[in-house]
Motif scaffolding. Structure first.
Motif, PDB file in Angstrom:
ATOM      1  N   UNK A 134      10.206   7.555  15.847  1.00 30.15           N
ATOM      2  CA  UNK A 134      10.840   6.435  16.554  1.00 30.15           C
ATOM      3  C   UNK A 134      10.010   6.059  17.770  1.00 30.15           C
ATOM      4  N   UNK A 135       9.790   4.760  17.932  1.00 26.86           N
ATOM      5  CA  UNK A 135       9.005   4.259  19.050  1.00 26.86           C
ATOM      6  C   UNK A 135       7.530   4.130  18.768  1.00 26.86           C
ATOM      7  N   UNK A 136       7.068   4.672  17.645  1.00 21.80           N
ATOM      8  CA  UNK A 136       5.648   4.605  17.316  1.00 21.80           C
ATOM      9  C   UNK A 136       5.351   3.425  16.401  1.00 21.80           C
ATOM     10  N   UNK A 137       4.076   3.045  16.358  1.00 22.78           N
ATOM     11  CA  UNK A 137       3.595   1.995  15.458  1.00 22.78           C
ATOM     12  C   UNK A 137       2.528   2.581  14.548  1.00 22.78           C
ATOM     13  N   UNK A 138       2.694   2.370  13.259  1.00 20.90           N
ATOM     14  CA  UNK A 138       1.724   2.808  12.250  1.00 20.90           C
ATOM     15  C   UNK A 138       0.944   1.585  11.779  1.00 20.90           C
ATOM     16  N   UNK A 139      -0.380   1.706  11.661  1.00 19.73           N
ATOM     17  CA  UNK A 139      -1.218   0.531  11.359  1.00 19.73           C
ATOM     18  C   UNK A 139      -2.172   0.817  10.208  1.00 19.73           C
ATOM     19  N   UNK A 140      -1.670   0.873   8.976  1.00 22.10           N
ATOM     20  CA  UNK A 140      -2.556   1.059   7.832  1.00 22.10           C
ATOM     21  C   UNK A 140      -3.373  -0.196   7.559  1.00 22.10           C
ATOM     22  N   UNK A 141      -4.592  -0.015   7.067  1.00 21.46           N
ATOM     23  CA  UNK A 141      -5.440  -1.159   6.689  1.00 21.46           C
ATOM     24  C   UNK A 141      -6.205  -0.796   5.433  1.00 21.46           C
ATOM     25  N   UNK A 142      -6.401  -1.763   4.555  1.00 18.92           N
ATOM     26  CA  UNK A 142      -7.059  -1.507   3.271  1.00 18.92           C
ATOM     27  C   UNK A 142      -7.433  -2.829   2.624  1.00 18.92           C
ATOM     28  N   UNK A 143      -8.311  -2.753   1.643  1.00 15.54           N
ATOM     29  CA  UNK A 143      -8.667  -3.902   0.817  1.00 15.54           C
ATOM     30  C   UNK A 143      -7.749  -3.950  -0.389  1.00 15.54           C
ATOM     31  N   UNK A 144      -7.228  -5.112  -0.693  1.00 14.08           N
ATOM     32  CA  UNK A 144      -6.309  -5.272  -1.821  1.00 14.08           C
ATOM     33  C   UNK A 144      -7.113  -5.250  -3.121  1.00 14.08           C
ATOM     34  N   UNK A 145      -6.945  -4.203  -3.905  1.00 15.98           N
ATOM     35  CA  UNK A 145      -7.658  -4.069  -5.171  1.00 15.98           C
ATOM     36  C   UNK A 145      -6.799  -4.470  -6.369  1.00 15.98           C
ATOM     37  N   UNK A 146      -5.523  -4.692  -6.149  1.00  9.94           N
ATOM     38  CA  UNK A 146      -4.625  -5.049  -7.240  1.00  9.94           C
ATOM     39  C   UNK A 146      -4.869  -6.479  -7.710  1.00  9.94           C
ATOM     40  N   UNK A 147      -4.667  -6.690  -9.008  1.00  9.54           N
ATOM     41  CA  UNK A 147      -4.624  -8.036  -9.557  1.00  9.54           C
ATOM     42  C   UNK A 147      -3.230  -8.610  -9.326  1.00  9.54           C
ATOM     43  N   UNK A 148      -2.996  -9.826  -9.795  1.00  7.38           N
ATOM     44  CA  UNK A 148      -1.708 -10.483  -9.576  1.00  7.38           C
ATOM     45  C   UNK A 148      -0.566  -9.636 -10.122  1.00  7.38           C
ATOM     46  N   UNK A 149       0.450  -9.426  -9.286  1.00  7.71           N
ATOM     47  CA  UNK A 149       1.613  -8.641  -9.692  1.00  7.71           C
ATOM     48  C   UNK A 149       2.681  -8.702  -8.603  1.00  7.71           C
ATOM     49  N   UNK A 150       3.832  -8.141  -8.905  1.00  7.50           N
ATOM     50  CA  UNK A 150       4.931  -8.048  -7.951  1.00  7.50           C
ATOM     51  C   UNK A 150       5.093  -6.590  -7.529  1.00  7.50           C
ATOM     52  N   UNK A 151       4.954  -6.324  -6.235  1.00  8.20           N
ATOM     53  CA  UNK A 151       5.137  -4.998  -5.655  1.00  8.20           C
ATOM     54  C   UNK A 151       6.321  -5.041  -4.690  1.00  8.20           C
ATOM     55  N   UNK A 152       6.609  -3.909  -4.061  1.00  9.21           N
ATOM     56  CA  UNK A 152       7.592  -3.924  -2.980  1.00  9.21           C
ATOM     57  C   UNK A 152       7.299  -2.811  -1.999  1.00  9.21           C
ATOM     58  N   UNK A 153       7.973  -2.862  -0.844  1.00 10.06           N
ATOM     59  CA  UNK A 153       7.735  -1.868   0.194  1.00 10.06           C
ATOM     60  C   UNK A 153       9.055  -1.278   0.670  1.00 10.06           C
ATOM     61  N   UNK A 154       9.017   0.027   1.004  1.00 12.15           N
ATOM     62  CA  UNK A 154      10.230   0.733   1.415  1.00 12.15           C
ATOM     63  C   UNK A 154       9.854   2.070   2.034  1.00 12.15           C
ATOM     64  N   UNK A 155      10.778   2.750   2.745  1.00 14.07           N
ATOM     65  CA  UNK A 155      10.485   4.051   3.333  1.00 14.07           C
ATOM     66  C   UNK A 155      10.301   5.139   2.275  1.00 14.07           C
ATOM     67  N   UNK A 156       9.671   6.235   2.697  1.00 13.19           N
ATOM     68  CA  UNK A 156       9.396   7.335   1.769  1.00 13.19           C
ATOM     69  C   UNK A 156       9.319   8.664   2.524  1.00 13.19           C
ATOM     70  N   UNK A 157      10.126   8.823   3.578  1.00 11.74           N
ATOM     71  CA  UNK A 157      10.112  10.068   4.345  1.00 11.74           C
ATOM     72  C   UNK A 157      10.933  11.138   3.635  1.00 11.74           C
ATOM     73  N   UNK A 158      10.588  12.395   3.864  1.00 13.17           N
ATOM     74  CA  UNK A 158      11.282  13.497   3.218  1.00 13.17           C
ATOM     75  C   UNK A 158      12.746  13.555   3.637  1.00 13.17           C
ATOM     76  N   UNK A 159      13.632  13.562   2.641  1.00 16.27           N
ATOM     77  CA  UNK A 159      15.044  13.779   2.886  1.00 16.27           C
ATOM     78  C   UNK A 159      15.824  12.597   3.388  1.00 16.27           C
ATOM     79  N   UNK A 160      15.160  11.507   3.754  1.00 18.47           N
ATOM     80  CA  UNK A 160      15.870  10.339   4.306  1.00 18.47           C
ATOM     81  C   UNK A 160      15.600   9.055   3.535  1.00 18.47           C
ATOM     82  N   UNK A 161      14.884   9.157   2.425  1.00 22.18           N
ATOM     83  CA  UNK A 161      14.535   7.939   1.682  1.00 22.18           C
ATOM     84  C   UNK A 161      15.781   7.204   1.205  1.00 22.18           C
TER      85      UNK A 161
END
Length: 482
Positions: A134-161
């Motif tokens: 809490x209070x922190x900022x995470x800043x991932x960066x990467x090149x998009x290698x995927x072709x056209x598609x539908x993805x989604x984003x969501x949390x993935x922490x242990x025990x609280x997903x």
């Protein structure tokens, strides 16, 4: 048609499967109130998050925050979302571009953000190793290698997903590319390219959203179905199609329930994509069955109004059941679309003769859910699957329980080689990252681990029924150079 059964039966010793991680969106008023409960029955289109581009990198800004919204119509629930009170905006990524995400945690607990289905480095994947406080900022960066598609984003922490996703932390990602198929398909967001995020939850009469076994076994529950953040238990949403051909992107963001989408008039849907991109050609299907966490795309060419139905089947100890008229699409267009391309994609089927074989066993011991005998409730306790860059493997994923599971693999897409002993046909010949494994069933899948290796950070494989994940049905996947 709006009907609902309330189920109290148990699927085993307190578990069953199929999975998800929520998503469905609704805009906020200036006062910060969610519009999902407004009287209008017009389909809400999730906001498209605008990125800023500088020096070849597009930056998106997200904030995980708490708020309130209406999950049950007329009742206020405590919820969470990205940049808003409930769920999150849609992001568009372009294949080949570099993206940077500045994600601030304004919750009162650790969180992560996983980019479900994206082929990105493990350090940026948003698994439990990437948790930030809490209070922190995470800043991932990467090149998009995927072709056209539908993805989604969501949390993935242990025990609280399960808790964080079910409360509303999720959103859709659209990946665009410059392929001929993409140029020929509808692509104007909110006009002829429409996100449909379906979410079956559990809530008591006070609006408290349940996410674990204790909650699901409490009394007085209802199981609302939401479409893009609006409760559709007794409401059919409306969308006016101003183009003759409309593309729909489906996401089952339920924590556990299975959702099948079909036309109310018995007509067919023209499916064009599975989880991981375009099919080889458009396929006429009577329905599209999605375990939690799965996605699909279809198009409709309309001259008359069509009502879409969602058929909900519980996947866990208790849950949703019933058929819902959730969206009526009414055409108001005069254009004549070109014929769909005869070919959308080239999918070369794997010859698995020389692939390394591996068995993944989904199991249960009392209240713990297992992969290869281990309950992955801590990083140290997880079973570890080790492989090497460019390895080609065929996995036999066996469900030793009588519960339903939704198997999800991070990092790379897979092809189905067999489903309960039968060869795949039709749309099952596409690419996937999430697939159903029925009680006592087995699937065989094949994949190649390309591009990314790391000696420290790992990917995950798990049941995407969120409660099963939290109860231990998760293992780590380490891809190293050699």
């Amino acid at each position: 048609m709006h009907r609902r059964k309330f189920l109290g039966g148990m699927a085993g010793a307190g578990f069953a499967a199929v999975a998800a991680g929520g998503a469905a969106l609704a805009y906020l008023t200036d006062a910060g109130q969610n519009r999902a409960g407004a009287a209008s029955t017009t389909l809400t289109i999730p906001e498209l998050l605008e990125g800023t581009t500088s020096d070849g990198t597009t930056t998106f800004t997200l904030e995980a925050k708490t708020g309130t919204s209406e999950v049950l119509s007329g009742v206020t629930s405590t919820t969470a979302g990205y940049n808003q009170s409930f769920l999150g905006p849609t992001m568009k990524w372009t294949s080949g571009d570099t993206v940077l995400l500045n994600i601030t945690n304004s919750l009162d607990a650790d969180t992560t953000v996983h980019f479900h289905g994206a082929h990105i480095p493990p350090k940026m994947d948003g698994g439990p190793q990437n948790a930030f406080a809490a209070g922190e900022t995470w800043s991932p960066t990467f090149t998009v290698k995927d072709e056209a598609k539908t993805l989604w984003y969501h949390p993935h922490a242990l025990g609280t997903t399960a808790e964080q996703v079910t409360r509303g932390l999720a959103g859709m990602i659209i990946v665009e590319d410059d392929s001929d198929a993409s140029a020929a398909l509808p692509s104007t967001y909110g006009t002829d390219d429409i996100p449909i995020i379906l979410q079956c939850l559990a809530a008591d009469s006070s609006g408290d959203v349940k996410y674990d076994l204790t909650g699901y076994l409490s009394g007085g529950l209802s199981y609302p179905l939401l479409c893009n953040g609006t409760n559709v238990d007794a409401t059919t949403l409306a969308f006016t199609a101003t183009k003759s051909r409309t593309r729909f992107r489906l996401l089952n963001a339920s924590p556990s329930d299975i959702i099948t989408v079909q036309r109310g008039d018995g007509g067919t849907l023209t499916q064009i994509a599975t989880d991981q991109g375009y099919l080889t050609e458009a396929a006429e299907v009577e329905s599209i069955r999605l375990v939690a966490g799965a996605r699909a795309e279809f198009v409709m060419d309309l001259s008359d109004a069509v009502t879409l139905q969602a058929v909900v089947t519980t996947g866990w100890v208790r849950g949703g059941s019933g058929t819902y008229d959730f969206l009526t699409v009414t055409p108001d267009a005069s254009d004549t679309p070109d014929a769909l391309p005869s070919s959308l994609n080239t999918i070369t089927r794997y010859d698995t003769t020389d692939f390394a074989a591996r068995t993944i066993t989904l199991g249960q011991s009392g209240a713990s859910m297992l992969i290869n005998g281990s309950a992955g409730t801590t990083m140290a306790a997880m079973a570890m699957i080790s492989t090497t860059l460019d390895a080609e493997e065929i996995w036999t994923v066996t469900n030793s329980t009588q519960l339903e599971h939704s198997f999800h693999l991070h990092d790379v897409p897979f092809q189905l080689i067999s489903i309960n002993g039968e060869e795949p046909t039709g749309v099952d010949l596409g690419w996937f990252d999430t697939y159903e494994v029925v009680g006592g069933g087995t699937i065989k899948i094949a994949m190649q681990f390309t591009d990314f290796a790391d000696d420290t950070y790992m990917y995950m494989l798990h049941c995407h029924l969120l409660q099963h994940e939290d109860e231990g049905m998760m293992a780590s996947l380490m891809v190293t150079e050699s």
